[in-house]
Design a protein around this motif. Structure first.
Motif, PDB file in Angstrom:
ATOM      1  N   MET A 170       0.920  -1.212  -0.028  1.00 60.84           N
ATOM      2  CA  MET A 170       0.049  -0.064  -0.012  1.00 60.84           C
ATOM      3  C   MET A 170       0.808   1.409  -0.001  1.00 60.84           C
ATOM      4  SD  MET A 170      -2.681   1.296   2.804  1.00 60.84           S
ATOM      5  CE  MET A 170      -1.251   2.016   3.818  1.00 60.84           C
ATOM      6  N   ILE A 171       0.431   2.355  -0.838  1.00 63.51           N
ATOM      7  CA  ILE A 171       1.061   3.383  -0.730  1.00 63.51           C
ATOM      8  C   ILE A 171       0.087   4.571  -0.080  1.00 63.51           C
ATOM      9  CG2 ILE A 171       1.990   5.352  -2.241  1.00 63.51           C
ATOM     10  CD1 ILE A 171       2.670   2.986  -4.391  1.00 63.51           C
ATOM     11  N   LYS A 172       0.580   5.353   0.901  1.00 65.07           N
ATOM     12  CA  LYS A 172      -0.377   6.503   1.362  1.00 65.07           C
ATOM     13  C   LYS A 172       0.196   7.855   0.504  1.00 65.07           C
ATOM     14  CE  LYS A 172      -1.631   5.925   5.478  1.00 65.07           C
ATOM     15  NZ  LYS A 172      -1.875   6.015   7.113  1.00 65.07           N
ATOM     16  N   ILE A 173      -0.719   8.484   0.319  1.00 65.20           N
ATOM     17  CA  ILE A 173      -0.593   9.933  -0.551  1.00 65.20           C
ATOM     18  C   ILE A 173      -1.289  10.747   0.321  1.00 65.20           C
ATOM     19  CG2 ILE A 173      -1.134  11.172  -2.491  1.00 65.20           C
ATOM     20  CD1 ILE A 173      -1.912   8.412  -3.695  1.00 65.20           C
ATOM     21  N   TYR A 174      -0.348  11.862   0.627  1.00 66.76           N
ATOM     22  CA  TYR A 174      -0.882  13.093   1.669  1.00 66.76           C
ATOM     23  C   TYR A 174      -1.006  14.277   0.464  1.00 66.76           C
ATOM     24  CZ  TYR A 174       0.235  10.625   5.762  1.00 66.76           C
ATOM     25  OH  TYR A 174       0.532   9.662   6.908  1.00 66.76           O
ATOM     26  N   LEU A 175      -2.016  14.796   0.007  1.00 65.98           N
ATOM     27  CA  LEU A 175      -2.259  15.886  -0.591  1.00 65.98           C
ATOM     28  C   LEU A 175      -2.675  17.079   0.317  1.00 65.98           C
ATOM     29  CD1 LEU A 175      -5.002  14.109  -3.273  1.00 65.98           C
ATOM     30  CD2 LEU A 175      -2.766  14.815  -3.726  1.00 65.98           C
TER      31      LEU A 175
ATOM     32  N   ILE B 148     -10.331   7.096   0.053  1.00 67.19           N
ATOM     33  CA  ILE B 148     -10.089   8.157   0.875  1.00 67.19           C
ATOM     34  C   ILE B 148     -10.164   7.791   2.391  1.00 67.19           C
ATOM     35  CG2 ILE B 148     -10.912  10.618   1.525  1.00 67.19           C
ATOM     36  CD1 ILE B 148     -12.515  10.261  -1.189  1.00 67.19           C
ATOM     37  N   GLU B 149      -8.951   8.143   3.029  1.00 58.74           N
ATOM     38  CA  GLU B 149      -8.733   7.967   4.359  1.00 58.74           C
ATOM     39  C   GLU B 149      -9.126   9.051   5.381  1.00 58.74           C
ATOM     40  OE1 GLU B 149      -4.795   7.472   7.326  1.00 58.74           O
ATOM     41  OE2 GLU B 149      -4.674   6.087   5.886  1.00 58.74           O
ATOM     42  N   ALA B 150      -8.767  10.236   4.735  1.00 57.14           N
ATOM     43  CA  ALA B 150      -9.071  11.592   5.625  1.00 57.14           C
ATOM     44  C   ALA B 150      -9.158  12.631   4.678  1.00 57.14           C
ATOM     45  CB  ALA B 150      -8.035  11.979   6.509  1.00 57.14           C
ATOM     46  N   PHE B 151     -10.040  13.585   4.754  1.00 53.03           N
ATOM     47  CA  PHE B 151     -10.180  14.677   3.843  1.00 53.03           C
ATOM     48  C   PHE B 151     -10.269  16.110   4.794  1.00 53.03           C
ATOM     49  CE2 PHE B 151     -13.323  17.763   2.032  1.00 53.03           C
ATOM     50  CZ  PHE B 151     -12.662  18.201   0.901  1.00 53.03           C
ATOM     51  N   ASN B 152      -9.353  17.009   4.311  1.00 47.72           N
ATOM     52  CA  ASN B 152      -9.314  18.440   4.816  1.00 47.72           C
ATOM     53  C   ASN B 152      -9.008  18.576   6.172  1.00 47.72           C
ATOM     54  OD1 ASN B 152      -9.582  21.175   3.931  1.00 47.72           O
ATOM     55  ND2 ASN B 152     -11.696  21.311   4.257  1.00 47.72           N
ATOM     56  N   GLU B 153      -8.108  17.450   6.528  1.00 52.65           N
ATOM     57  CA  GLU B 153      -7.875  17.273   8.158  1.00 52.65           C
ATOM     58  C   GLU B 153      -6.615  18.056   8.430  1.00 52.65           C
ATOM     59  OE1 GLU B 153      -9.180  14.659  10.334  1.00 52.65           O
ATOM     60  OE2 GLU B 153     -10.585  14.455   9.243  1.00 52.65           O
TER      61      GLU B 153
ATOM     62  N   CYS C 280      -3.360  24.289   3.462  1.00 50.83           N
ATOM     63  CA  CYS C 280      -2.428  23.392   4.244  1.00 50.83           C
ATOM     64  C   CYS C 280      -3.159  22.259   5.130  1.00 50.83           C
ATOM     65  CB  CYS C 280      -1.667  24.317   5.097  1.00 50.83           C
ATOM     66  SG  CYS C 280      -0.116  25.110   4.097  1.00 50.83           S
ATOM     67  N   ARG C 281      -4.472  22.063   4.566  1.00 48.75           N
ATOM     68  CA  ARG C 281      -5.308  21.178   5.427  1.00 48.75           C
ATOM     69  C   ARG C 281      -4.678  19.661   4.452  1.00 48.75           C
ATOM     70  NH1 ARG C 281      -9.600  22.204   8.388  1.00 48.75           N
ATOM     71  NH2 ARG C 281      -9.085  23.917   9.788  1.00 48.75           N
ATOM     72  N   LEU C 282      -5.035  18.563   5.180  1.00 50.43           N
ATOM     73  CA  LEU C 282      -4.455  17.283   4.340  1.00 50.43           C
ATOM     74  C   LEU C 282      -5.770  16.356   3.918  1.00 50.43           C
ATOM     75  CD1 LEU C 282      -1.911  16.004   7.015  1.00 50.43           C
ATOM     76  CD2 LEU C 282      -1.428  16.797   4.553  1.00 50.43           C
ATOM     77  N   THR C 283      -5.529  15.967   2.726  1.00 48.32           N
ATOM     78  CA  THR C 283      -6.416  14.814   2.261  1.00 48.32           C
ATOM     79  C   THR C 283      -5.575  13.491   2.161  1.00 48.32           C
ATOM     80  OG1 THR C 283      -7.912  16.249   1.402  1.00 48.32           O
ATOM     81  CG2 THR C 283      -7.877  14.099   0.394  1.00 48.32           C
ATOM     82  N   ILE C 284      -5.806  12.388   2.760  1.00 50.02           N
ATOM     83  CA  ILE C 284      -4.927  11.383   2.791  1.00 50.02           C
ATOM     84  C   ILE C 284      -5.438  10.040   1.899  1.00 50.02           C
ATOM     85  CG2 ILE C 284      -3.687   9.874   4.224  1.00 50.02           C
ATOM     86  CD1 ILE C 284      -3.678  11.762   6.536  1.00 50.02           C
ATOM     87  N   LEU C 285      -4.906   9.500   1.057  1.00 52.74           N
ATOM     88  CA  LEU C 285      -5.413   8.695   0.073  1.00 52.74           C
ATOM     89  C   LEU C 285      -4.544   7.352   0.419  1.00 52.74           C
ATOM     90  CD1 LEU C 285      -5.844  10.465  -3.178  1.00 52.74           C
ATOM     91  CD2 LEU C 285      -7.686  10.457  -1.229  1.00 52.74           C
ATOM     92  N   GLN C 286      -5.044   6.344   0.296  1.00 50.32           N
ATOM     93  CA  GLN C 286      -4.380   4.992   0.280  1.00 50.32           C
ATOM     94  C   GLN C 286      -4.477   4.594  -1.289  1.00 50.32           C
ATOM     95  OE1 GLN C 286      -6.201   2.189   3.176  1.00 50.32           O
ATOM     96  NE2 GLN C 286      -5.128   3.567   4.841  1.00 50.32           N
ATOM     97  N   TYR C 287      -3.514   3.899  -1.828  1.00 51.44           N
ATOM     98  CA  TYR C 287      -3.679   3.143  -2.991  1.00 51.44           C
ATOM     99  C   TYR C 287      -2.937   1.875  -3.065  1.00 51.44           C
ATOM    100  CZ  TYR C 287      -2.427   2.167  -7.720  1.00 51.44           C
ATOM    101  OH  TYR C 287      -2.328   1.916  -9.170  1.00 51.44           O
ATOM    102  N   GLU C 288      -3.835   1.031  -3.381  1.00 52.12           N
ATOM    103  CA  GLU C 288      -3.667  -0.286  -3.180  1.00 52.12           C
ATOM    104  C   GLU C 288      -4.462  -1.118  -4.252  1.00 52.12           C
ATOM    105  OE1 GLU C 288      -3.102  -3.579   0.464  1.00 52.12           O
ATOM    106  OE2 GLU C 288      -4.449  -2.162   0.794  1.00 52.12           O
ATOM    107  N   LYS C 289      -3.609  -2.176  -4.840  1.00 46.37           N
ATOM    108  CA  LYS C 289      -4.083  -2.979  -5.831  1.00 46.37           C
ATOM    109  C   LYS C 289      -4.988  -2.265  -6.947  1.00 46.37           C
ATOM    110  CE  LYS C 289      -4.181  -6.919  -2.945  1.00 46.37           C
ATOM    111  NZ  LYS C 289      -5.294  -7.849  -2.151  1.00 46.37           N
ATOM    112  N   GLY C 290      -4.422  -1.067  -7.576  1.00 47.41           N
ATOM    113  CA  GLY C 290      -4.749  -0.080  -8.662  1.00 47.41           C
ATOM    114  C   GLY C 290      -5.924   0.687  -8.178  1.00 47.41           C
TER     115      GLY C 290
END
Length: 194
Positions: A1-6, A187-192, A173-183
Motif C-alpha cells: 500500500m502507498i499512502k498519499i498526502y495531498l 479516501i482515508e481523511a479529507f481536509n484534516e 495546508c489541510r490534508l487529504t490522505i489517500l491509500q493506493y492499493e491494487k490499482g
C-alpha cells in the motif's frame, strides 16, 4: 500500500483579496508561511519518499517549508497545477458566485480549462506517481483546492458530490490522505489538520 498526502498550499495574497488564482501566482502571506511551517512540524514524523508539488510558486514555497523537516527531493510536477481561469486570472471573483459554481464552470470559452480537464490531468499524474513509488511508502503532493477536488471527482464521485453539497472546500495546508492499493484509491481523511 502507498499512502498519499495531498495538501493545498498556504494562504496567498490572492486568497485574501478574493482574486481568481489558477495558473497565475501571488506570494504566500505571513499566515500562509506560518501554515506551511506548522504543517511541516505536524508531518515531521511521517517519512516521505518523495515530495511532489505544482510548479506554482505558492505550492513550491509551501513544499519547501514542509521539507525543512524532511530533507527529501521536491519534484515540481505540471500535472498538479490548478484549474486555469483564462481571462479572469487575478481578477476579482465573480460577484454572487459560490466556489462550487466556479469549480463546475467551463472556463474554456475564455481561454481556461474545466473540471474534466483538471480531473484527467490529476488522475494521469497521480497514476504516474504511484506507479513509480515503492510499496509501503508515503508521498506528499502539494497542490491546489480545485485540483484536489477534481481528483476526488474521479476516484469517488459520491464523496465529491457530498463535498459540494456540504460546502466542504479544501482549506489551506489541510490534508487529504489517500491509500493506493491494487490499482485503487481510497479516501482515508479529507481536509484534516493533524
Amino acid at each position: 500500500m502507498i499512502k498519499i498526502y495531498l495538501t493545498r498550499h498556504g494562504q496567498t495574497q490572492s486568497n485574501v483579496d478574493r482574486l481568481m488564482q489558477g495558473w497565475a501566482d501571488t506570494p504566500l502571506t505571513p499566515l500562509g508561511l506560518q501554515q506551511g511551517q506548522r504543517l511541516g512540524e505536524q508531518l515531521r514524523s511521517v517519512p516521505f519518499s518523495k515530495i511532489y508539488c505544482s510548479p506554482s510558486q505558492r505550492a513550491y514555497q509551501t513544499a519547501s517549508l514542509i521539507n525543512v523537516f524532511q530533507q527529501t527531493e521536491i519534484i515540481p510536477t505540471k500535472g498538479l497545477k490548478e484549474m486555469h481561469f483564462g481571462q479572469l486570472e487575478l481578477k476579482k471573483e465573480p460577484e454572487g458566485k459560490t466556489w462550487q459554481q466556479l469549480l463546475l464552470r467551463d472556463w474554456t470559452d475564455i481561454g481556461g480549462n474545466n473540471l474534466d480537464i483538471v480531473a484527467k490531468q490529476m488522475h494521469t499524474t497521480m497514476d504516474t506517481i504511484v506507479h513509480t513509488a515503492k510499496d509501503n511508502t508515503n508521498i506528499l503532493c502539494v497542490t491546489h483546492c480545485f485540483s484536489i477536488l477534481s481528483f476526488l471527482s474521479i476516484i469517488d464521485q459520491p464523496f465529491f458530490e457530498q463535498c459540494l453539497n456540504n460546502d466542504d472546500k479544501v482549506e489551506n495546508c489541510r490534508l487529504t490522505i489517500l491509500q493506493y492499493e491494487k490499482g485503487q484509491y481510497s479516501i482515508e481523511a479529507f481536509n484534516e489538520s493533524i
